[in-house]
Enzyme design. Structure first.
Site, PDB file in Angstrom:
ATOM      1  N   GLU A  81       0.799  -1.220   0.000  1.00  0.00           N
ATOM      2  CA  GLU A  81       0.000   0.000   0.000  1.00  0.00           C
ATOM      3  C   GLU A  81       0.836   1.275   0.000  1.00  0.00           C
ATOM      4  OE1 GLU A  81      -2.511  -0.606   3.388  1.00  0.00           O
ATOM      5  OE2 GLU A  81      -3.993  -1.752   2.247  1.00  0.00           O
ATOM      6  N   GLU A 112       7.294 -21.667   7.901  1.00  0.00           N
ATOM      7  CA  GLU A 112       7.812 -20.784   8.942  1.00  0.00           C
ATOM      8  C   GLU A 112       8.905 -21.439   9.785  1.00  0.00           C
ATOM      9  OE1 GLU A 112       5.240 -20.896  12.902  1.00  0.00           O
ATOM     10  OE2 GLU A 112       4.016 -20.296  11.181  1.00  0.00           O
TER      11      GLU A 112
END
Length: 272
Positions: A81, A112
């Site tokens: 963004e 992960e």
């Protein structure tokens, strides 16, 4: 573990399946109201991290976010963004998630847990000590993130972190740790809830504050935003009309589209 994993503690609520929809919503909202207060306590930590990031970016560096699952996705969202909101180039703020782009939409098993992939992902961007890396992990124990931050520190790359437990291994790996301890989740261990909200708030604060320091906002306006749709063009036209005291919408729109941003349109107008 040498620390208390608050994010895994039992919920304050029992038998959620027996609650009415109204009760579920009211109780979740009660829990959510505690998040901004927890963030407020962490402002001194956030301030130090923002200062370090701004200094590096003003000197030409980049900002990297790293995380897994919800934490990784929130970092990707914040990074993606920045260009449309502040008009900065793609790649100035980068979001990395364990498991790659596939993991943005679906879980990638055991991604992960890798202690090597995080640094490899950073290397693909030719990371240097001009850059800053912020690791995001609600638990503060994600190997993908911790190992990458440890490697960064060994190479003189400034690191920050955002976690929701106190005194975590992730915090120990960061030069500028931020710990927002929001307490047990409404659904026990579901850190996409309060912890995710806390991380999103902190990321908003970091990126927005840094971009203001970089001169990407003037007064309270997004004067460098990308004109990528009709809504943003209209917003830009109205900003321009206000700043230059113009009354002709069509004239202002033509000026804006020709210049490409409100800031540049104002500068071009001043040259006339």
């Amino acid at each position: 573990m040498s620390f208390v994993k608050v994010t895994e503690q039992p919920s304050h609520y029992r038998h959620l399946e027996k609650m009415s929809i109204h009760e579920l919503l009211v109780n979740m909202n009660k829990e959510d109201q505690t998040v901004p207060l927890a963030v407020e306590k962490a402002i001194p930590q956030i301030e130090k991290l923002v200062g370090a990031v701004a200094d590096k970016m003003l000197a030409g560096g980049r900002l990297f976010y790293m995380g897994a699952g919800t934490s990784g996705r929130l970092g990707v969202v914040d990074a993606s963004e920045c260009p449309p909101t502040f008009g900065v180039p793609q790649g100035l703020v980068v979001g990395l998630i364990a498991g790659g782009d596939t993991a943005i939409r679906q879980a990638v098993e055991f991604a992960e847990d890798s202690r090597s992939q995080g640094w490899e992902d950073l290397q693909s961007f030719n990371i240097t000590d001009k850059d800053v890396v912020i690791g995001i992990a609600a638990s503060g124990t994600t190997p993908y993130v911790i190992a990458a931050l440890n490697e960064c520190r060994s190479r003189g790359i400034i690191t920050g972190s955002i976690s929701c437990n106190p005194d975590t291994p992730l915090s120990a790996a960061a030069d500028f740790p931020v710990e927002v301890v929001v307490g047990p989740e409404f659904v026990t261990g579901s850190t996409r809830l309060k912890s995710g909200t806390a991380q999103k708030l902190v990321l908003n604060m970091i990126s927005t504050s840094v971009m203001i320091q970089l001169g990407r906002v003037e007064d309270n306006k997004m004067v460098n935003m990308q004109l990528s749709n009709e809504k943003l063009v209209d917003r830009g036209v109205k900003m321009l009309m206000e700043q230059l005291s113009l009354t002709d919408y069509a004239q202002a729109q033509e000026m804006l589209l020709k210049s490409g941003s409100v800031k540049k349109a104002v500068a071009d107008f001043a040259k006339k």
